[in-house]
Design a protein around this motif. Structure first.
Motif: not given
Length: 87
Positions: A34, A37, A39, A42, A82, A86-87
Motif C-alpha cells: 500500500w 502503490t 491502493n 492493500y 488485486m 490489477n486493481i
C-alpha cells in the motif's frame, strides 16, 4: 474410561500460534504494498490479516476458529482480486 489428552492441546496451541505468525507477515507485506502503490485494497487485506493475527496472539480467537478462517479467506480473496485484475 478416562481420557488421556496427551500432547494434543499443546500441539493445537502451537499450530495456531504458527498460523498467527504466518498471517502477520503477509499483513505487513500488504501494508508495504500500500505504501508503494497507494491502493486501498492493500490496506484492507493487511488490516484483516494483522487483526486476525493479533486476535490469535491475545487469545481472542480461542474457540472461534471459524472467524479466523473466514478472515483468512476474505483477505486472500481481496489479494487474489488485486493481483488478477490489477486493481
Amino acid at each position: 474410561m478416562k481420557r488421556d489428552p496427551g500432547l494434543q492441546p499443546e500441539r493445537t496451541h502451537l499450530s495456531w500460534r504458527r498460523t498467527g505468525w504466518s498471517m502477520l507477515l503477509p499483513g505487513l507485506l500488504c501494508l508495504r504494498g500500500w505504501s508503494h502503490t497507494g491502493n486501498a485494497l492493500y490496506v484492507l487485506a493487511g488490516i484483516l490479516l494483522m487483526g486476525g493475527s493479533f486476535a490469535m496472539f491475545c487469545g481472542l480467537g480461542h474457540g472461534r476458529h471459524y472467524l479466523i478462517s473466514l478472515n483468512v479467506m476474505i483477505s486472500g480473496t481481496v489479494i487474489l482480486l488485486m493481483t488478477t485484475f490489477n486493481i
